[in-house]
Design an enzyme around this catalytic site. Structure first.
Site, PDB file in Angstrom:
ATOM      1  N   ASP A  25      87.125 -70.214 -17.173  1.00 13.63           N
ATOM      2  CA  ASP A  25      86.911 -68.978 -16.439  1.00 13.63           C
ATOM      3  C   ASP A  25      86.828 -69.043 -14.936  1.00 13.63           C
ATOM      4  OD1 ASP A  25      84.277 -70.206 -16.341  1.00 13.63           O
ATOM      5  OD2 ASP A  25      83.182 -68.703 -16.874  1.00 13.63           O
ATOM      6  N   ASP A  75      96.852 -76.210  23.186  1.00 13.37           N
ATOM      7  CA  ASP A  75      96.132 -75.228  23.935  1.00 13.37           C
ATOM      8  C   ASP A  75      94.538 -75.723  24.343  1.00 13.37           C
ATOM      9  OD1 ASP A  75      94.762 -75.720  21.442  1.00 13.37           O
ATOM     10  OD2 ASP A  75      95.241 -73.964  20.392  1.00 13.37           O
ATOM     11  N   LYS A  83      90.975 -61.270  14.162  1.00 13.47           N
ATOM     12  CA  LYS A  83      91.295 -62.438  15.019  1.00 13.47           C
ATOM     13  C   LYS A  83      92.893 -63.027  14.557  1.00 13.47           C
ATOM     14  CE  LYS A  83      88.948 -66.203  15.062  1.00 13.47           C
ATOM     15  NZ  LYS A  83      89.161 -67.741  15.191  1.00 13.47           N
ATOM     16  N   GLY A 101     100.636 -73.225  11.450  1.00 13.55           N
ATOM     17  CA  GLY A 101     101.491 -74.080  12.378  1.00 13.55           C
ATOM     18  C   GLY A 101     102.193 -73.308  13.526  1.00 13.55           C
TER      19      GLY A 101
HETATM   20  C1  R5P Z   1      93.030 -73.905  18.323  1.00 12.99           C
HETATM   21  O1  R5P Z   1      92.500 -73.804  19.295  1.00 12.99           O
HETATM   22  C2  R5P Z   1      93.276 -74.966  17.196  1.00 12.99           C
HETATM   23  O2  R5P Z   1      93.063 -76.316  18.285  1.00 12.99           O
HETATM   24  C3  R5P Z   1      94.820 -74.904  16.822  1.00 12.99           C
HETATM   25  O3  R5P Z   1      95.699 -75.181  17.712  1.00 12.99           O
HETATM   26  C4  R5P Z   1      95.019 -74.101  15.838  1.00 12.99           C
HETATM   27  O4  R5P Z   1      93.760 -73.626  15.145  1.00 12.99           O
HETATM   28  C5  R5P Z   1      95.927 -74.239  14.953  1.00 12.99           C
HETATM   29  O5  R5P Z   1      96.399 -73.038  14.152  1.00 12.99           O
HETATM   30  P1  R5P Z   1      97.832 -72.499  13.819  1.00 12.99           P
HETATM   31  O6  R5P Z   1      98.480 -73.871  12.998  1.00 12.99           O
HETATM   32  O7  R5P Z   1      97.612 -71.451  12.791  1.00 12.99           O
HETATM   33  O8  R5P Z   1      98.410 -72.212  14.946  1.00 12.99           O
END
Ligand code: R5P
Length: 309
Positions: A34, A170, A209, A238
């Site tokens: 289950d 980032d 978000k 990604g």
């Molecule tokens: C964001 O601030 C993180 O450092 C990653 O760059 C982010 O979470 C990566 O997420 P995704 O692969 O979905 O773009």
């Protein structure tokens, strides 16, 4: 000390136990028809310090449940200090209430861990606390956040080239890049609302978000003829890494190398990134076909230090 693993970290658990020269216990786990989780510890843990190794991807909820059941059983069986080693800490990205009424998920996770007797937590490049490596308090649980950045760069130097330029894709990667290189070079990522078109920070549409779209990744650096490593904590969809790799490539880089601690590689992002980059590597915090760096030495170091003192 005894090392026990959940079903998500068998190889890593074994590696850590061998390096420490301590007993390794493969916990019996299975799923009932289950969907409920079954756990059995087959060894005597009374009066011993216990370490549970369990990463939390794939199937975050099931992995968490296994972890909680193991910890609670250890406590009932008379284990002393219980340390949780969770290389990929699921729910750490929901570390704020971005919109009113949202769950502060990581707080709930910490509360559950505390309630089953987790004394201390070791994790790697967690998104909570903006990936600052070091010790912190996770809602009452003493926690160590390790960073795999230096290990990833060491590996890339051996496999690809000694001469590297390292950047983060980032702002979220800033602390990790700083820790690994001593400098904080990052690209600028812009996320916009698909409804009003405004940057995510200014938008009042109250959409989820994850629905914000990465529209641009910009750079102020010169990549021409450089071997550029794009270093991040996580590759999930990604999207971030793919956009960053394209930016670096179009900037004239000699080689583009993508490196991250946690490779979730949703959809076809692994294939896309392999095609786009000259080298792609993540750690074994999650087991993937490109998990060519092990986080075991980082964990072993902390376990030795913590339990020897
Ligand atoms: C964001 O601030 C993180 O450092 C990653 O760059 C982010 O979470 C990566 O997420 P995704 O692969 O979905 O773009």
């Amino acid at each position: 000390m005894i090392i026990l693993n959940g079903s998500k970290s068998t190889t890593l658990g074994e590696k850590i136990a061998i390096a420490l020269g301590v007993k390794f216990e493969d916990v019996t786990t299975r799923v009932f028809p289950d969907g409920e989780t079954y756990v059995r510890i087959n060894t005597d843990v009374k009066g011993r310090d216990a370490v549970i190794i369990q990463t939390m991807f794939p199937n975050q909820n099931d992995s968490l449940m296994e972890f909680l059941l193991i910890a609670d059983t250890l406590k009932d069986m008379g284990a002393l200090k219980i340390t949780g080693v969770v290389p990929y800490l699921a729910y750490a990205r929901q570390d704020r209430r971005f919109q009113p009424g949202e769950a502060l998920s990581i707080k709930t996770i910490a509360g559950l861990m505390k309630s089953v007797g987790i004394d201390r937590l070791i994790t790697i490049d967690t998104h909570y606390q903006h990936v600052k490596p070091g010790e912190f308090d996770l809602f009452g649980i003493p926690c160590v956040n390790l960073s795999a950045g230096p290990l990833l760069l060491e590996h890339i130097k051996e496999k690809v080239d000694q001469d590297l330029m390292t950047i983060g894709p980032d702002l979220g990667s800033l602390e990790m890049v700083k820790y690994a290189t001593g400098e904080g070079m990052i690209l600028k990522k812009e996320k916009r609302c698909p409804i009003c078109g405004k940057p995510a920070t200014e938008c009042k549409c109250r959409i989820k978000k994850k629905k914000y779209e990465i529209t641009e990744i910009e750079s102020e650096y010169d990549f021409s003829r450089k071997n550029v490593v794009i270093l991040d904590d996580i590759i999930a969809s990604g999207g971030t890494m793919i956009k960053a790799a394209k930016e670096v490539k179009s900037g004239g880089a000699k080689k583009v190398i993508a490196a991250a601690t946690h490779g979730l590689f949703m959809k076809d992002s692994l294939i896309q990134l392999k095609e786009l980059t000259d080298y792609l590597v993540v750690t074994d915090s999650i087991s993937t076909p490109v998990s060519n760096v092990s986080v075991a030495p980082l964990i072993v170091k902390v376990l030795k230090k913590g339990f020897d003192s």
